[in-house]
Design a protein around this motif. Structure first.
Motif, PDB file in Angstrom:
ATOM      1  N   LEU A  69      68.137  24.550  21.884  1.00 57.32           N
ATOM      2  CA  LEU A  69      69.429  24.239  21.257  1.00 57.32           C
ATOM      3  C   LEU A  69      69.327  22.969  20.413  1.00 57.32           C
ATOM      4  O   LEU A  69      70.337  22.448  19.934  1.00 57.32           O
ATOM      5  N   GLY A  70      68.127  22.457  20.265  1.00 55.97           N
ATOM      6  CA  GLY A  70      67.924  21.187  19.548  1.00 55.97           C
ATOM      7  C   GLY A  70      67.739  21.393  18.056  1.00 55.97           C
ATOM      8  O   GLY A  70      67.714  22.516  17.553  1.00 55.97           O
ATOM      9  N   PRO A  71      67.606  20.283  17.332  1.00 55.41           N
ATOM     10  CA  PRO A  71      67.369  20.337  15.882  1.00 55.41           C
ATOM     11  C   PRO A  71      65.905  20.692  15.622  1.00 55.41           C
ATOM     12  O   PRO A  71      65.050  19.819  15.478  1.00 55.41           O
ATOM     13  N   THR A  72      65.606  21.978  15.589  1.00 53.39           N
ATOM     14  CA  THR A  72      64.229  22.482  15.631  1.00 53.39           C
ATOM     15  C   THR A  72      63.316  21.845  14.577  1.00 53.39           C
ATOM     16  O   THR A  72      62.173  21.494  14.873  1.00 53.39           O
ATOM     17  N   ILE A  73      63.829  21.698  13.353  1.00 56.20           N
ATOM     18  CA  ILE A  73      62.964  21.147  12.302  1.00 56.20           C
ATOM     19  C   ILE A  73      62.591  19.695  12.641  1.00 56.20           C
ATOM     20  O   ILE A  73      61.414  19.297  12.571  1.00 56.20           O
ATOM     21  N   GLY A  74      63.567  18.922  13.064  1.00 59.91           N
ATOM     22  CA  GLY A  74      63.305  17.534  13.460  1.00 59.91           C
ATOM     23  C   GLY A  74      62.345  17.450  14.642  1.00 59.91           C
ATOM     24  O   GLY A  74      61.440  16.607  14.677  1.00 59.91           O
ATOM     25  N   LEU A  75      62.509  18.347  15.596  1.00 64.15           N
ATOM     26  CA  LEU A  75      61.615  18.350  16.767  1.00 64.15           C
ATOM     27  C   LEU A  75      60.189  18.705  16.333  1.00 64.15           C
ATOM     28  O   LEU A  75      59.213  18.115  16.802  1.00 64.15           O
ATOM     29  N   GLY A  76      60.087  19.670  15.434  1.00 62.16           N
ATOM     30  CA  GLY A  76      58.764  20.080  14.947  1.00 62.16           C
ATOM     31  C   GLY A  76      58.069  18.962  14.182  1.00 62.16           C
ATOM     32  O   GLY A  76      56.865  18.734  14.338  1.00 62.16           O
ATOM     33  N   LEU A  77      58.843  18.247  13.355  1.00 61.28           N
ATOM     34  CA  LEU A  77      58.262  17.133  12.597  1.00 61.28           C
ATOM     35  C   LEU A  77      57.843  16.004  13.552  1.00 61.28           C
ATOM     36  O   LEU A  77      56.820  15.343  13.345  1.00 61.28           O
ATOM     37  N   THR A  78      58.625  15.816  14.597  1.00 62.58           N
ATOM     38  CA  THR A  78      58.288  14.798  15.604  1.00 62.58           C
ATOM     39  C   THR A  78      56.957  15.133  16.270  1.00 62.58           C
ATOM     40  O   THR A  78      56.078  14.281  16.443  1.00 62.58           O
ATOM     41  N   LYS A  79      56.805  16.404  16.631  1.00 62.22           N
ATOM     42  CA  LYS A  79      55.546  16.862  17.236  1.00 62.22           C
ATOM     43  C   LYS A  79      54.376  16.602  16.283  1.00 62.22           C
ATOM     44  O   LYS A  79      53.341  16.064  16.676  1.00 62.22           O
TER      45      LYS A  79
END
Ligand code: LHQ
Length: 259
Positions: A200-210
């Motif tokens: 349910l998170g901001p997927t693009i932001g989470l992916g960039l963080t990873k």
């Protein structure tokens, strides 16, 4: 060989050869890879949850699959890595979506190192990790010699790899190899709740963080600051950022769509 289900953005993948402790044969390699590729391509998948069926997470390569005694030719294990393990390892690391791992029991050989390649790793308190390779004359593969050294440093990485002694889940947590050891009967519930939350998170932001955190170990600060700038720029263009700020100002929970 891999059971899959997609619920509310979480693609749950269960390694499923329980009588072989979920050891990898070619079928299971290809099935797992197909599912991770699907997670890359399908925007309705926002998180992966990886676990094992039965009492083990994964015992690494199926050692009975191609018995070296039954062939005159020496096996080319480099080819096995190129064909099966390394593509999967790269897919997990390159997937710009969180991968949660629930290590439900023993994780040996490549099975342990695939778990260490995931982003958030929970393990049942009774689970153990074994760098079983040295017992059969091999080296720690599936990224193990890289991740163990990076996470633990040389002394612990070498002892684990050379001695192949089991490392219990709690010790793995103390050493920072995994996120948390949890009670056996709470493992799946805990890991699922985290996967649900991430989906349910901001997927693009989470992916960039990873992507950023993975790059941090191999580049200098100057290069990294530029990369943070580029990633933050991309994050700032997402609808989820606009929604996050709006929700904050309106004092309500944000509803992220992963776009
Ligand atoms: C297995 C396995 C297994 C087949 C348990 N295969 N049957 C990459 C490139 C190419 C080639 C080589 O490898 C690699 C990467 C690698 O991963 S190398 C490392 C391979 N893995 C291992 O060496 C671990 C082997 N397994 C074990 O040491 C033990 O089974 C562990 C410590 C995982 C669990 O021990 P126990 O809880 O005592 O269970 P068990 O040994 O009784 O196993 C239960 C069954 O599962 C048994 O079959 P059976 O028919 O007797 O009930 C095992 O043979 C089978 N099994 N691992 N990797």
């Amino acid at each position: 060989t891999v059971i899959s289900s997609l619920d509310d953005g979480v693609l749950k993948l269960t390694l499923n050869r329980p009588d072989k402790l979920n050891a990898f044969n070619e079928d299971m390699h290809l099935a797992l890879r197909r599912q991770i590729e699907r997670a890359h391509d399908d925007s309705s998948v926002r998180t992966i949850l990886l676990t094992g069926a039965g009492r083990a997470f994964c015992a690494g390569q199926d050692l009975g699959d191609r018995d070296p005694r039954k062939s005159d030719e020496k096996p080319d294990l480099g080819h096995t890595l190129d064909t099966f393990y390394n593509p999967t390892l790269r897919l997990i690391r390159d997937l710009e979506k969180p991968v949660v791992c629930a290590v439900n029991g023993v994780a040996a050989g490549a099975g342990a190192n695939i778990a260490f390649a995931c982003d958030i790793v929970f393990a049942a308190r009774s689970a153990r990790f074994i760098q079983a390779f040295s017992r059969i004359g091999l080296i720690p593969d599936a990224g193990g010699s890289w991740s163990l050294t990076r996470i633990l440093g040389e002394p612990r990485a070498k002892a684990l790899a050379l001695l192949a002694e089991p490392l219990m889940a709690e010790q793995a947590e103390d050493w920072g190899l995994i996120w948390k050891a949890v009670e056996d009967d709470a493992l799946l519930e805990t890991a699922t709740a985290v996967a649900d939350r991430l989906a349910l998170g901001p997927t693009i932001g989470l992916g960039l963080t990873k992507r950023l955190i993975q790059a941090a170990g191999t580049q200098d600060l100057d290069t990294h600051l530029d990369m943070e700038r580029d990633c933050q720029r991309a994050a700032g263009f997402t609808n989820d950022y606009a929604e996050g700020v709006t929700a904050f100002l309106e004092k309500r929970p944000a509803v992220f769509k992963g776009e």
